[in-house]
Structure formats: C-alpha cells, structure tokens
Motif scaffolding. Structure first.
Motif, PDB file in Angstrom:
ATOM      1  N   ASN A  92      40.686  42.888  49.230  1.00 50.74           N
ATOM      2  CA  ASN A  92      41.073  41.524  49.135  1.00 50.74           C
ATOM      3  C   ASN A  92      40.078  40.639  48.206  1.00 50.74           C
ATOM      4  OD1 ASN A  92      43.210  41.481  51.398  1.00 50.74           O
ATOM      5  ND2 ASN A  92      41.586  41.873  52.784  1.00 50.74           N
ATOM      6  N   THR A  93      39.118  41.162  47.913  1.00 51.85           N
ATOM      7  CA  THR A  93      38.036  40.382  47.189  1.00 51.85           C
ATOM      8  C   THR A  93      38.002  41.201  45.781  1.00 51.85           C
ATOM      9  OG1 THR A  93      36.190  41.818  47.794  1.00 51.85           O
ATOM     10  CG2 THR A  93      36.857  39.707  49.209  1.00 51.85           C
ATOM     11  N   GLY A  94      38.439  42.038  45.472  1.00 52.35           N
ATOM     12  CA  GLY A  94      38.100  42.808  44.232  1.00 52.35           C
ATOM     13  C   GLY A  94      39.076  42.392  43.098  1.00 52.35           C
ATOM     14  N   MET A  95      38.966  42.734  41.906  1.00 53.03           N
ATOM     15  CA  MET A  95      39.506  42.527  40.948  1.00 53.03           C
ATOM     16  C   MET A  95      40.491  43.890  40.626  1.00 53.03           C
ATOM     17  SD  MET A  95      38.696  39.477  39.360  1.00 53.03           S
ATOM     18  CE  MET A  95      39.678  39.777  38.016  1.00 53.03           C
ATOM     19  N   PRO A  96      41.750  43.550  40.555  1.00 54.00           N
ATOM     20  CA  PRO A  96      42.913  44.603  40.453  1.00 54.00           C
ATOM     21  C   PRO A  96      43.026  45.230  39.091  1.00 54.00           C
ATOM     22  CG  PRO A  96      44.057  42.562  40.339  1.00 54.00           C
ATOM     23  CD  PRO A  96      42.374  42.168  40.421  1.00 54.00           C
ATOM     24  N   ILE A  97      43.405  46.792  39.098  1.00 54.41           N
ATOM     25  CA  ILE A  97      43.803  47.437  37.849  1.00 54.41           C
ATOM     26  C   ILE A  97      45.031  47.940  38.416  1.00 54.41           C
ATOM     27  CG2 ILE A  97      43.475  49.201  36.283  1.00 54.41           C
ATOM     28  CD1 ILE A  97      40.382  48.900  36.818  1.00 54.41           C
ATOM     29  N   GLN A  98      46.144  47.588  37.847  1.00 53.48           N
ATOM     30  CA  GLN A  98      47.416  48.031  38.283  1.00 53.48           C
ATOM     31  C   GLN A  98      47.642  49.502  37.703  1.00 53.48           C
ATOM     32  OE1 GLN A  98      49.286  46.135  40.374  1.00 53.48           O
ATOM     33  NE2 GLN A  98      47.822  44.404  40.481  1.00 53.48           N
ATOM     34  N   PRO A  99      48.543  49.995  38.385  1.00 52.72           N
ATOM     35  CA  PRO A  99      48.902  51.625  38.119  1.00 52.72           C
ATOM     36  C   PRO A  99      49.386  51.224  36.552  1.00 52.72           C
ATOM     37  CG  PRO A  99      49.915  51.071  40.161  1.00 52.72           C
ATOM     38  CD  PRO A  99      49.279  49.902  39.683  1.00 52.72           C
ATOM     39  N   GLY A 100      48.846  52.427  35.538  1.00 53.83           N
ATOM     40  CA  GLY A 100      49.163  52.459  34.377  1.00 53.83           C
ATOM     41  C   GLY A 100      48.214  51.475  33.464  1.00 53.83           C
ATOM     42  N   ASP A 101      47.486  50.687  33.981  1.00 55.37           N
ATOM     43  CA  ASP A 101      46.624  49.819  33.239  1.00 55.37           C
ATOM     44  C   ASP A 101      44.949  50.451  33.171  1.00 55.37           C
ATOM     45  OD1 ASP A 101      48.576  48.071  32.745  1.00 55.37           O
ATOM     46  OD2 ASP A 101      48.116  46.567  34.360  1.00 55.37           O
TER      47      ASP A 101
END
Length: 99
Positions: A64-73
C-alpha cells in the motif's frame, strides 16, 4: 532531416556486474543480485519478470505504501550502499543487476 547532437558524459562500468534472480515475498526484504549487496555498488536495476507488481521503498514498505514495478517493467537505482526493500502481494520473481 533534423539531427540531434547529444552532449555530456557517458558513465562507464569499472567492474563486472553481478546478476541474479530473487523471489519477492509478502514480507519486506532487501534484495540484491548475489548472496549479499555488491561491495562498492553504484547501480542496481530490478526487472519484474513475474506476473504481479512488486513494490519498493524503505524497510517498512508495504504493497500500500511502496512504489510499484509492474510485470515486464524495470527500475534503475543509483543506490551505492543504500538498502532498497521489496514486497509483493504473493511470491513474485525479479531479476537484479548490480554494478
């Protein structure tokens, strides 16, 4: 045709990079390419090769608080010896490169 001239410096790699795969789980954990953080590390890149987003941040990072890295990125970090922590909603594989 218009031409673009680039100016500036080009970063060089002064040592062999270390690469590896890790599983990001549901508990925040520091990740690195090898058995431990690369001594003298200047750079780290994380590529999400799983099917779920992974999230990065400080030791207290959550989905809920982290910066996302999406699949494939992927995400590059100029982190030197600073730890970066990752978490996911379920186990998810990433690849890491440190130099």
């Amino acid at each position: 045709m218009n031409w673009v001239k680039l100016a500036g410096s080009i970063a060089s790699i002064n040592k062999a990079p270390v690469v590896g795969s890790k599983t990001v789980g549901t508990t925040a954990a520091e990740i690195f390419a090898g058995a431990q953080r690369l001594a003298g590390r200047e750079y780290m890149e994380v590529c999400n090769i799983g099917t779920l987003p992974v999230y990065w941040g400080p030791a207290s990072v959550t989905v809920n608080t982290g910066m996302p890295i999406q699949p494939g990125d992927s995400q590059a970090f100029g982190v030197e010896q600073t730890p970066v922590y990752f978490v996911a909603s379920a186990n998810n594989e990433v690849r890491i490169r440190e130099a």
